[in-house]
Scaffold this motif. Structure first.
Motif, PDB file in Angstrom:
ATOM      1  N   GLU A 161      15.981 -36.881  86.180  1.00  0.00           N
ATOM      2  CA  GLU A 161      15.126 -35.716  85.950  1.00  0.00           C
ATOM      3  C   GLU A 161      15.710 -34.476  86.622  1.00  0.00           C
ATOM      4  N   TYR A 162      15.431 -33.334  85.995  1.00  0.00           N
ATOM      5  CA  TYR A 162      15.792 -32.027  86.552  1.00  0.00           C
ATOM      6  C   TYR A 162      14.545 -31.163  86.542  1.00  0.00           C
ATOM      7  N   LYS A 163      14.152 -30.648  87.709  1.00  0.00           N
ATOM      8  CA  LYS A 163      12.929 -29.837  87.845  1.00  0.00           C
ATOM      9  C   LYS A 163      11.744 -30.488  87.150  1.00  0.00           C
ATOM     10  N   GLY A 164      11.583 -31.789  87.367  1.00  0.00           N
ATOM     11  CA  GLY A 164      10.404 -32.507  86.891  1.00  0.00           C
ATOM     12  C   GLY A 164      10.430 -32.938  85.438  1.00  0.00           C
ATOM     13  N   LYS A 165      11.529 -32.616  84.718  1.00  0.00           N
ATOM     14  CA  LYS A 165      11.625 -33.037  83.314  1.00  0.00           C
ATOM     15  C   LYS A 165      12.855 -33.902  83.107  1.00  0.00           C
ATOM     16  N   LYS A 166      12.771 -34.784  82.106  1.00  0.00           N
ATOM     17  CA  LYS A 166      13.862 -35.725  81.846  1.00  0.00           C
ATOM     18  C   LYS A 166      15.128 -35.010  81.361  1.00  0.00           C
ATOM     19  N   VAL A 167      16.265 -35.429  81.877  1.00  0.00           N
ATOM     20  CA  VAL A 167      17.544 -35.007  81.301  1.00  0.00           C
ATOM     21  C   VAL A 167      17.541 -35.461  79.836  1.00  0.00           C
ATOM     22  N   GLY A 168      17.887 -34.563  78.952  1.00  0.00           N
ATOM     23  CA  GLY A 168      17.831 -34.883  77.527  1.00  0.00           C
ATOM     24  C   GLY A 168      16.672 -34.183  76.831  1.00  0.00           C
ATOM     25  N   CYS A 169      15.761 -33.552  77.605  1.00  0.00           N
ATOM     26  CA  CYS A 169      14.681 -32.790  76.961  1.00  0.00           C
ATOM     27  C   CYS A 169      15.243 -31.492  76.386  1.00  0.00           C
ATOM     28  N   CYS A 170      16.465 -31.136  76.818  1.00  0.00           N
ATOM     29  CA  CYS A 170      17.190 -29.972  76.283  1.00  0.00           C
ATOM     30  C   CYS A 170      16.440 -28.657  76.501  1.00  0.00           C
ATOM     31  N   GLU A 171      15.694 -28.565  77.604  1.00  0.00           N
ATOM     32  CA  GLU A 171      15.045 -27.290  77.918  1.00  0.00           C
ATOM     33  C   GLU A 171      16.098 -26.226  78.225  1.00  0.00           C
ATOM     34  N   PHE A 172      17.182 -26.655  78.882  1.00  0.00           N
ATOM     35  CA  PHE A 172      18.219 -25.701  79.272  1.00  0.00           C
ATOM     36  C   PHE A 172      19.571 -26.038  78.634  1.00  0.00           C
ATOM     37  N   SER A 173      19.543 -26.507  77.404  1.00  0.00           N
ATOM     38  CA  SER A 173      20.802 -26.795  76.701  1.00  0.00           C
ATOM     39  C   SER A 173      20.541 -26.845  75.207  1.00  0.00           C
ATOM     40  N   ASP A 174      21.623 -26.899  74.430  1.00  0.00           N
ATOM     41  CA  ASP A 174      21.506 -27.049  72.986  1.00  0.00           C
ATOM     42  C   ASP A 174      21.501 -28.509  72.577  1.00  0.00           C
ATOM     43  N   MET A 175      22.296 -29.315  73.302  1.00  0.00           N
ATOM     44  CA  MET A 175      22.353 -30.755  73.023  1.00  0.00           C
ATOM     45  C   MET A 175      22.671 -31.480  74.322  1.00  0.00           C
ATOM     46  N   ALA A 176      22.327 -32.770  74.366  1.00  0.00           N
ATOM     47  CA  ALA A 176      22.753 -33.627  75.470  1.00  0.00           C
ATOM     48  C   ALA A 176      23.253 -34.939  74.880  1.00  0.00           C
ATOM     49  N   VAL A 177      24.261 -35.526  75.534  1.00  0.00           N
ATOM     50  CA  VAL A 177      24.906 -36.731  75.011  1.00  0.00           C
ATOM     51  C   VAL A 177      24.821 -37.850  76.044  1.00  0.00           C
ATOM     52  N   PHE A 178      24.301 -39.010  75.621  1.00  0.00           N
ATOM     53  CA  PHE A 178      24.206 -40.184  76.494  1.00  0.00           C
ATOM     54  C   PHE A 178      25.251 -41.224  76.112  1.00  0.00           C
ATOM     55  N   SER A 179      25.638 -42.062  77.079  1.00  0.00           N
ATOM     56  CA  SER A 179      26.520 -43.202  76.817  1.00  0.00           C
ATOM     57  C   SER A 179      25.794 -44.499  77.117  1.00  0.00           C
ATOM     58  N   PHE A 180      26.046 -45.495  76.272  1.00  0.00           N
ATOM     59  CA  PHE A 180      25.472 -46.825  76.495  1.00  0.00           C
ATOM     60  C   PHE A 180      26.564 -47.875  76.660  1.00  0.00           C
ATOM     61  N   HIS A 181      27.690 -47.446  77.206  1.00  0.00           N
ATOM     62  CA  HIS A 181      28.745 -48.392  77.583  1.00  0.00           C
ATOM     63  C   HIS A 181      28.192 -49.296  78.702  1.00  0.00           C
ATOM     64  N   PRO A 182      28.648 -50.545  78.785  1.00  0.00           N
ATOM     65  CA  PRO A 182      28.056 -51.478  79.773  1.00  0.00           C
ATOM     66  C   PRO A 182      28.073 -51.023  81.234  1.00  0.00           C
ATOM     67  N   VAL A 183      28.993 -50.157  81.625  1.00  0.00           N
ATOM     68  CA  VAL A 183      28.958 -49.688  83.027  1.00  0.00           C
ATOM     69  C   VAL A 183      27.866 -48.639  83.249  1.00  0.00           C
ATOM     70  N   LYS A 184      27.332 -48.063  82.191  1.00  0.00           N
ATOM     71  CA  LYS A 184      26.299 -47.024  82.329  1.00  0.00           C
ATOM     72  C   LYS A 184      24.928 -47.668  82.556  1.00  0.00           C
ATOM     73  N   THR A 185      23.884 -46.850  82.684  1.00  0.00           N
ATOM     74  CA  THR A 185      22.588 -47.376  83.167  1.00  0.00           C
ATOM     75  C   THR A 185      21.889 -48.291  82.169  1.00  0.00           C
ATOM     76  N   ILE A 186      21.900 -47.974  80.887  1.00  0.00           N
ATOM     77  CA  ILE A 186      21.451 -48.932  79.870  1.00  0.00           C
ATOM     78  C   ILE A 186      22.580 -49.085  78.861  1.00  0.00           C
ATOM     79  N   THR A 187      22.624 -50.253  78.195  1.00  0.00           N
ATOM     80  CA  THR A 187      23.790 -50.507  77.348  1.00  0.00           C
ATOM     81  C   THR A 187      23.424 -50.981  75.954  1.00  0.00           C
ATOM     82  N   THR A 188      24.322 -50.659  75.007  1.00  0.00           N
ATOM     83  CA  THR A 188      24.279 -51.231  73.661  1.00  0.00           C
ATOM     84  C   THR A 188      25.633 -51.886  73.347  1.00  0.00           C
ATOM     85  N   GLY A 189      26.395 -52.253  74.370  1.00  0.00           N
ATOM     86  CA  GLY A 189      27.764 -52.754  74.197  1.00  0.00           C
ATOM     87  C   GLY A 189      28.701 -51.563  74.197  1.00  0.00           C
ATOM     88  N   GLU A 190      28.904 -50.953  73.041  1.00  0.00           N
ATOM     89  CA  GLU A 190      29.412 -49.585  72.927  1.00  0.00           C
ATOM     90  C   GLU A 190      28.279 -48.789  72.303  1.00  0.00           C
TER      91      GLU A 190
END
Ligand SMILES: *Cc1c(COP(=O)(O)O)cnc(C)c1O
Length: 366
Positions: A161-190
């Motif tokens: 979270e940033y200032k009480g809102k989830k990263v990815g809500c895009c309040e201060f950006s145009d887009m956000a990109v997540f990774s689901f590689h197994p070393v990251k926090t949640i995974t889909t394999g790749e």
């Protein structure tokens, strides 16, 4: 001796059953699970639109394409990141401009960003290092002032979270990109996902994910499609999406445990570490410490059964980017950080007993 890696996925029976469910269904890809996963990410982050892709690298690429980044443009990112944050601009022929990091967070320094802006600059890619959000309000303000787009590389930061809102809500950006590689926090394999609140960008992301094909407009028949731009096959499968849906349900639990582990290390290790800023409530992806003799620390840890990792070799020092005119010495904060940093084991399956054991082993040599 039990060994510990710096990171490890958590897969339980519910994840396995979710994947089996898709394997027994008619759709292995292009089915209902991808849409369900996208909706779940929107619900979780608060973003309006989500496009699931086969990696964060693909996600960053389609984000650049959706913004129309091209040869002659410049894109600003951090030198303290994984290669993909910079490479996505190069895929589109744009030049990568690096801006040095802050010492306390290892995140890109907004003041350094402003110094790197030229008439050719089109976009900023802040990277939420180790899971802690960059100071997005500040970065967005700079972007607005200079008419630039902002794409968050949130590969480390799902759940943060940033200032009480989830990263990815895009309040201060145009887009956000997540990774689901197994070393990251949640995974889909790749896997990866791009989120946005902008419908036009969403339409472009969808098209670039799948060959530039469109099925809207004048078409009479359901089999018709039109290719309007050069797209790719960056689609996620339903097998991956089902795993993602199941993993996302556990994210808050993962976050709680990851924060507990960080707190435990901060209290019990006595090693220099990154600071969490008041605007942040991070779902920590990494726990880097700064040590005097990193090579020795790495070797001694290995003997104690701790397989640690260095995040990251500064991107501008790679041979490919040196050919683009960069060299050692260009970004001193990133380089000083690199020479000292090493990431300790951080993943939700670590028990309190594991933590005691890891701290004991480190204290044997550090
Ligand atoms: C892992 C990572 C990526 C790339 O993610 P993939 O899903 O492996 O393509 C991009 N940026 C950062 C900061 C990362 O850590």
């Amino acid at each position: 001796m039990k060994t510990y890696n710096y990171g490890k996925q958590h897969i339980d029976l519910s994840d396995i059953l979710a994947v089996i469910g898709v394997l027994k269904s008619p759709f292995l890809t292009c089915g209902p699970k991808v849409k369900e996963f996208e909706r779940a990410i929107c619900n979780y982050t608060g973003a309006k639109y989500c496009v699931a892709v086969n990696s964060a690298t693909s996600g960053l690429h389609v984000a650049m394409l959706a913004l129309g980044i091209k040869e002659g443009d410049e894109v600003i990112t951090s030198p303290m990141t994984f290669l993909a944050s910079a490479n996505c601009a190069r895929y589109c022929g744009a030049a990568v401009k690096f801006a040095d990091i802050e010492e306390k967070t290892a995140n890109i320094d907004p003041n350094e960003i402003e110094k790197k802006i030229t008439p050719k600059t089109k976009a900023i890619i802040p990277v939420h290092f180790a899971g802690q959000s960059c100071d997005m309000e500040k970065i967005y303000e700079i972007a607005k002032k200079h008419n630039l787009k902002v794409v968050e590389d949130a590969a480390h930061a799902i759940g943060s979270e940033y200032k009480g809102k989830k990263v990815g809500c895009c309040e201060f950006s145009d887009m956000a990109v997540f990774s689901f590689h197994p070393v990251k926090t949640i995974t889909t394999g790749e896997g990866g996902a791009v989120v946005t609140n902008n419908f036009e960008l969403y339409q472009k992301l969808l098209a670039y994910r799948s060959h530039g094909m469109h099925k809207d407009g004048e078409m009479q028949n359901t089999w018709e499609y039109e290719m309007r731009e050069l797209g790719y096959n960056y689609r996620m499968t339903d097998i991956q999406a089902a795993l993602g849906i199941s993993q996302l349900k556990k994210l808050e639990k993962f976050k709680k445990r990851r924060r507990e582990i960080v707190e435990y290390y901060n209290k019990n290790l006595g090693l220099a570490h990154l600071e969490e800023m008041e605007y942040s409530n991070a779902c920590f992806h990494l726990y880097p410490v700064m040590v005097r003799n990193r090579a020795e620390f790495y070797q001694k840890a290995k003997k104690e059964g701790l397989n640690l990792q260095v995040h990251y070799i500064p991107v501008h020092t790679q041979p490919y980017y040196r050919e683009q005119g960069y060299n050692w010495g260009d970004f001193p904060n990133a380089e000083i950080y690199y020479k000292k940093c090493i990431s300790l084991p951080l993943y939700p399956d670590l028990t309190n007993k594991d933590l005691d054991e890891i701290v004991k082993r480190i204290k044997n040599f550090a």
